[in-house]
Design a protein around this motif. Structure first.
Motif, PDB file in Angstrom:
ATOM      1  N   LEU A 164       0.831  -1.209   0.000  1.00  0.00           N
ATOM      2  CA  LEU A 164       0.000   0.000   0.000  1.00  0.00           C
ATOM      3  C   LEU A 164       0.864   1.256   0.000  1.00  0.00           C
ATOM      4  CD1 LEU A 164      -2.889  -0.836   2.520  1.00  0.00           C
ATOM      5  CD2 LEU A 164      -3.093  -0.496   0.053  1.00  0.00           C
ATOM      6  N   GLN A 168       0.766   4.170  -2.725  1.00  0.00           N
ATOM      7  CA  GLN A 168       0.167   5.455  -2.380  1.00  0.00           C
ATOM      8  C   GLN A 168       1.158   6.541  -1.963  1.00  0.00           C
ATOM      9  OE1 GLN A 168      -3.264   5.158   0.216  1.00  0.00           O
ATOM     10  NE2 GLN A 168      -3.739   3.093  -0.481  1.00  0.00           N
ATOM     11  N   TYR A 219      -3.592   7.767   6.532  1.00  0.00           N
ATOM     12  CA  TYR A 219      -4.652   7.115   5.749  1.00  0.00           C
ATOM     13  C   TYR A 219      -4.172   5.766   5.216  1.00  0.00           C
ATOM     14  CZ  TYR A 219      -8.138   6.251   2.161  1.00  0.00           C
ATOM     15  OH  TYR A 219      -9.117   5.678   1.389  1.00  0.00           O
ATOM     16  N   THR A 220      -2.918   5.720   4.768  1.00  0.00           N
ATOM     17  CA  THR A 220      -2.369   4.466   4.248  1.00  0.00           C
ATOM     18  C   THR A 220      -2.303   3.411   5.350  1.00  0.00           C
ATOM     19  OG1 THR A 220      -1.045   5.700   2.629  1.00  0.00           O
ATOM     20  CG2 THR A 220      -0.396   3.429   3.076  1.00  0.00           C
ATOM     21  N   CYS A 223      -5.784   2.155   6.081  1.00  0.00           N
ATOM     22  CA  CYS A 223      -6.254   1.197   5.073  1.00  0.00           C
ATOM     23  C   CYS A 223      -5.680  -0.190   5.348  1.00  0.00           C
ATOM     24  CB  CYS A 223      -5.851   1.661   3.677  1.00  0.00           C
ATOM     25  SG  CYS A 223      -6.769   3.091   3.075  1.00  0.00           S
ATOM     26  N   GLY A 227      -7.999  -3.356   6.219  1.00  0.00           N
ATOM     27  CA  GLY A 227      -7.860  -4.569   5.418  1.00  0.00           C
ATOM     28  C   GLY A 227      -7.521  -5.775   6.269  1.00  0.00           C
ATOM     29  N   SER A 232     -14.334  -2.609   5.282  1.00  0.00           N
ATOM     30  CA  SER A 232     -14.292  -1.727   4.128  1.00  0.00           C
ATOM     31  C   SER A 232     -14.044  -0.304   4.596  1.00  0.00           C
ATOM     32  CB  SER A 232     -15.606  -1.782   3.343  1.00  0.00           C
ATOM     33  OG  SER A 232     -15.621  -0.803   2.310  1.00  0.00           O
ATOM     34  N   SER A 233     -13.164   0.417   3.880  1.00  0.00           N
ATOM     35  CA  SER A 233     -12.872   1.807   4.204  1.00  0.00           C
ATOM     36  C   SER A 233     -13.598   2.769   3.275  1.00  0.00           C
ATOM     37  CB  SER A 233     -11.363   2.068   4.105  1.00  0.00           C
ATOM     38  OG  SER A 233     -10.889   1.780   2.809  1.00  0.00           O
ATOM     39  N   ASP A 234     -14.551   2.243   2.453  1.00  0.00           N
ATOM     40  CA  ASP A 234     -15.290   3.106   1.513  1.00  0.00           C
ATOM     41  C   ASP A 234     -16.150   4.108   2.273  1.00  0.00           C
ATOM     42  OD1 ASP A 234     -14.114   1.709  -0.497  1.00  0.00           O
ATOM     43  OD2 ASP A 234     -15.803   0.318  -0.760  1.00  0.00           O
TER      44      ASP A 234
END
Length: 234
Positions: A164, A168, A219-220, A223, A227, A232-234
């Motif tokens: 990730l 990112q 944020y990375t 995530c 995970g 879900s991070s949506d």
């Protein structure tokens, strides 16, 4: 209007049918809601450790910025979002102070044992320790994830989070590594230590001191945590 006996019977049967249908549907809705309400949501917990603190400032960049302060800033970001997903967040520290009590000989070990006690009390599913790197060669750069030795879960998480970062965060390292760190070894809990960049690299330091870049790193990491728990991070 005259209502006959046969008419009353029809009204009675209509009311009976209506009552059965209405109450049946109501019961189905109630039962469904009750089942959903009584089914507990999965709960997960993570300890987020901001490395160093107090007189133990960690490494210092050319701008005079202490590692301890950036570690704390990154660690505290996104915690509220993790809470909304059912992840309980415990911080080893929430201010610039260390956990060693009165400064004296042996303060570093007292600090680490205090962090160990926090982890054991929280009994989390995961430990994530936040740090910054430094090296004599100023060209060294890039975020890198270290995982607990001889722990397959930590290794898998470390590899996934490193991927990730590579995706990112520009300039990140491509591979995670084993890390023989007290914060990872002091409990059996799976854990990773994230070196979020090099303060000894002037270009990376200039980015690390900005709230925007810290938010991107946070944020990375978030995530990766989401995970790990299969959310879900949506």
């Amino acid at each position: 209007m005259i209502v006959t006996i046969s008419g009353l019977k029809k009204v009675f049967w209509y009311l009976l049918i209506f009552t059965v249908l209405f109450c049946g549907n109501a019961y189905m809705v109630y039962s469904s809601n009750t089942t959903l309400a009584s089914t507990p949501l999965p709960r997960f917990s993570v300890v987020i450790d901001a490395g160093h603190g107090g007189v133990d400032s960690g490494c210092v960049g050319s701008l005079g910025i202490y590692e301890r302060d950036i570690n704390l800033s990154i660690a505290k970001k996104r915690g509220s979002f993790l809470n909304t997903l059912g992840i309980t967040v415990t911080y080893t520290r929430t201010n610039e102070d260390g956990l060693y009590g009165t400064f004296a000989s042996g303060h570093k070990m007292r600090d680490m044992r205090a962090r160990e006690a926090i982890i054991k009390h929280a009994n989390p599913n995961l430990v994530v320790s936040i740090h910054l790197n430094s090296y004599t060669n100023e060209s060294a750069h890039g975020a890198q994830v270290f995982y607990k030795i001889n722990n397959d879960i930590s290794r898998e998480l470390g590899q996934e989070l490193q991927a990730l970062f590579a995706e990112q965060i520009e300039g990140s390292r491509l591979e995670s590594k084993e890390g023989d760190f007290y914060i990872l070894n002091c409990t059996p809990t799976p854990g990773i230590l994230v070196e979020c960049g090099f303060l000894s690299n002037k270009n990376e330091e200039a980015k690390l001191v900005t709230p925007e870049y810290q938010e991107k790193i946070a944020y990375t990491i978030m995530c990766g945590i989401v995970g790990y728990f299969g959310l879900s991070s949506d």
